[in-house]
Design a protein around this motif. Structure first.
Motif, PDB file in Angstrom:
ATOM      1  N   ALA A   4      42.189  28.656  36.413  1.00  0.00           N
ATOM      2  CA  ALA A   4      42.898  29.928  36.503  1.00  0.00           C
ATOM      3  C   ALA A   4      44.202  29.700  37.251  1.00  0.00           C
ATOM      4  O   ALA A   4      44.227  29.071  38.295  1.00  0.00           O
ATOM      5  N   ARG A   5      45.278  30.203  36.723  1.00  0.00           N
ATOM      6  CA  ARG A   5      46.586  29.946  37.323  1.00  0.00           C
ATOM      7  C   ARG A   5      46.942  31.062  38.284  1.00  0.00           C
ATOM      8  O   ARG A   5      46.838  32.234  37.981  1.00  0.00           O
ATOM      9  N   TRP A   6      47.403  30.668  39.446  1.00  0.00           N
ATOM     10  CA  TRP A   6      47.749  31.620  40.502  1.00  0.00           C
ATOM     11  C   TRP A   6      49.142  32.159  40.275  1.00  0.00           C
ATOM     12  O   TRP A   6      50.111  31.419  40.151  1.00  0.00           O
ATOM     13  N   ASP A 175      40.442  28.864  44.407  1.00  0.00           N
ATOM     14  CA  ASP A 175      40.092  29.794  43.337  1.00  0.00           C
ATOM     15  C   ASP A 175      38.583  29.781  43.171  1.00  0.00           C
ATOM     16  O   ASP A 175      37.991  28.767  42.767  1.00  0.00           O
ATOM     17  N   ALA A 215      49.649  40.221  39.421  1.00  0.00           N
ATOM     18  CA  ALA A 215      48.261  40.126  39.884  1.00  0.00           C
ATOM     19  C   ALA A 215      48.024  41.204  40.930  1.00  0.00           C
ATOM     20  O   ALA A 215      48.811  41.358  41.862  1.00  0.00           O
ATOM     21  N   HIS A 232      44.235  38.522  42.087  1.00  0.00           N
ATOM     22  CA  HIS A 232      43.723  38.640  40.715  1.00  0.00           C
ATOM     23  C   HIS A 232      42.655  39.720  40.617  1.00  0.00           C
ATOM     24  O   HIS A 232      41.769  39.646  39.766  1.00  0.00           O
ATOM     25  N   ASN A 257      40.962  39.597  36.598  1.00  0.00           N
ATOM     26  CA  ASN A 257      41.657  38.552  35.858  1.00  0.00           C
ATOM     27  C   ASN A 257      43.101  38.974  35.584  1.00  0.00           C
ATOM     28  O   ASN A 257      43.644  38.692  34.527  1.00  0.00           O
ATOM     29  N   ARG A 260      48.841  35.916  36.004  1.00  0.00           N
ATOM     30  CA  ARG A 260      48.824  34.694  35.196  1.00  0.00           C
ATOM     31  C   ARG A 260      47.533  33.952  35.487  1.00  0.00           C
ATOM     32  O   ARG A 260      47.435  33.133  36.396  1.00  0.00           O
ATOM     33  N   SER A 261      46.529  34.260  34.709  1.00  0.00           N
ATOM     34  CA  SER A 261      45.179  33.746  34.942  1.00  0.00           C
ATOM     35  C   SER A 261      44.492  33.547  33.601  1.00  0.00           C
ATOM     36  O   SER A 261      44.677  34.351  32.683  1.00  0.00           O
ATOM     37  N   THR A 262      43.693  32.499  33.499  1.00  0.00           N
ATOM     38  CA  THR A 262      42.998  32.222  32.242  1.00  0.00           C
ATOM     39  C   THR A 262      41.508  32.515  32.309  1.00  0.00           C
ATOM     40  O   THR A 262      40.818  32.399  31.303  1.00  0.00           O
ATOM     41  N   HIS A 265      38.537  35.314  38.376  1.00  0.00           N
ATOM     42  CA  HIS A 265      38.302  34.578  39.616  1.00  0.00           C
ATOM     43  C   HIS A 265      38.964  35.313  40.770  1.00  0.00           C
ATOM     44  O   HIS A 265      39.712  36.265  40.581  1.00  0.00           O
ATOM     45  N   HIS A 267      41.459  34.420  43.908  1.00  0.00           N
ATOM     46  CA  HIS A 267      42.338  33.465  44.578  1.00  0.00           C
ATOM     47  C   HIS A 267      42.386  33.857  46.048  1.00  0.00           C
ATOM     48  O   HIS A 267      42.788  34.965  46.390  1.00  0.00           O
TER      49      HIS A 267
END
Length: 302
Positions: A4-6, A175, A215, A232, A257, A260-262, A265, A267
């Motif tokens: 998952a991108r922060w 994460d 987010a 997120h 979610n 920018r998250s895949t 999660h 963070h």
């Protein structure tokens, strides 16, 4: 498993000078002289109660406010967070007279205003950048509690994660994988300094760069000046109010979610202001099965 991108919340946020439909935050003092900020007044209030208007919509750190006087303008900054911010005032051009000289730098306490400079005549174009927190933060060695209402630990990305934890703000971020709607718990006592709950999850095909600052999150200020960021969160997933005191283990939000998250999660990162920049701070945490050691975890492990 995809990491998952922060979304890198900008540490240096351009201060808005525009107005918006606002909610109300109240300020009062208790019998011990301590200041309180909340969206409602409780029985501890003594003396006058003041109201502070906060902009609706995406969170705004502060506002630049300019007042004319006989010699030019006074540049004020209104801090809209329930915690201190560090600010710096700039002007376009090299021939701008100012007292003190620009760029002028200072710290503005929670939910208050600070006069940064008296700027000379000539209608200069001013801008201000701001960083949450105070550069006087002195992190203590504190054991943080598990920030999710789950019985297991699953790490998507730990310290120094190559996917999105390589920058100074997030080098010591973690994460934690969690289904959307999982209760998020305060890992340490503190005050709700800043939050955002209005963003929706990304739609297919949206530009990743545009999702960076979308987010939902909660920022909690600790008594040593450090700040914990819980990010997120799902839409409407902030369950605490600005200025509220929270205790370790208290439910403060719901994971999600957004941004920018895949994958869903939480963070989690502890940060300190290091002088007009945020830096992540190493921390100790006790998880459901014991002490967690993030420095030795591999991305996707847990």
């Amino acid at each position: 498993m995809k990491h998952a991108r922060w979304p890198l919340l900008p540490a240096l946020a351009l201060l808005a000078a525009t107005t918006a439909q606002a909610s109300q935050v109240y300020r009062w003092t208790d019998p011990q002289g301590r200041a309180h900020y909340a969206d409602r007044v409780d029985g501890t209030a003594t003396g006058d109660v003041s109201r502070i208007a906060l902009p609706a919509g995406p969170t705004v750190v502060a506002r630049l406010r300019v007042e004319a006087d006989a010699h030019g303008v006074l540049a004020w900054v209104d801090n809209l967070l329930a915690g201190p911010i560090e600010v710096m005032l700039h002007a376009e051009g090299d021939d701008v007279s100012s007292d003190p000289p620009l760029p002028a730098r200072g710290t503005v306490p929670a939910l208050s205003a600070g006069l940064l400079a008296r700027v000379g005549a000539g209608n200069p174009r001013l801008r201000v950048i701001a960083v949450p927190g105070t550069p006087n933060a002195r992190p203590r060695d504190v054991e943080y509690g598990w920030p999710l209402q789950t019985a297991s630990v699953r790490i998507q990305q730990a310290w120094n994660g190559s996917f999105s934890h390589a920058d100074g703000e997030n080098r010591h971020a973690v994460d934690f994988a969690a289904p959307s709607g999982t209760a998020v718990l305060a890992a340490r006592d503190g005050v709700v300094m800043q939050s955002e709950a209005g963003f929706a999850e990304a739609s297919p095909g949206e530009d990743e760069d545009e999702l960076v600052a979308r987010a939902n999150f909660i920022r909690i200020l600790h008594d040593d000046g450090t700040m914990a960021l819980y990010a997120h969160l799902q839409t409407g997933g902030v369950l605490v109010r600005l200025g509220q005191h929270v205790r370790r283990g208290q439910v403060i939000g719901l994971s999600g979610n957004t941004g920018r998250s895949t994958a869903p999660h939480l963070h989690f990162v502890v940060q300190a202001n290091r002088g007009m920049r945020l830096a992540s701070v190493p921390f100790r945490m006790f998880g459901p099965q014991g002490i967690l050691r993030f420095g030795t975890m591999q991305d996707g492990g847990g």
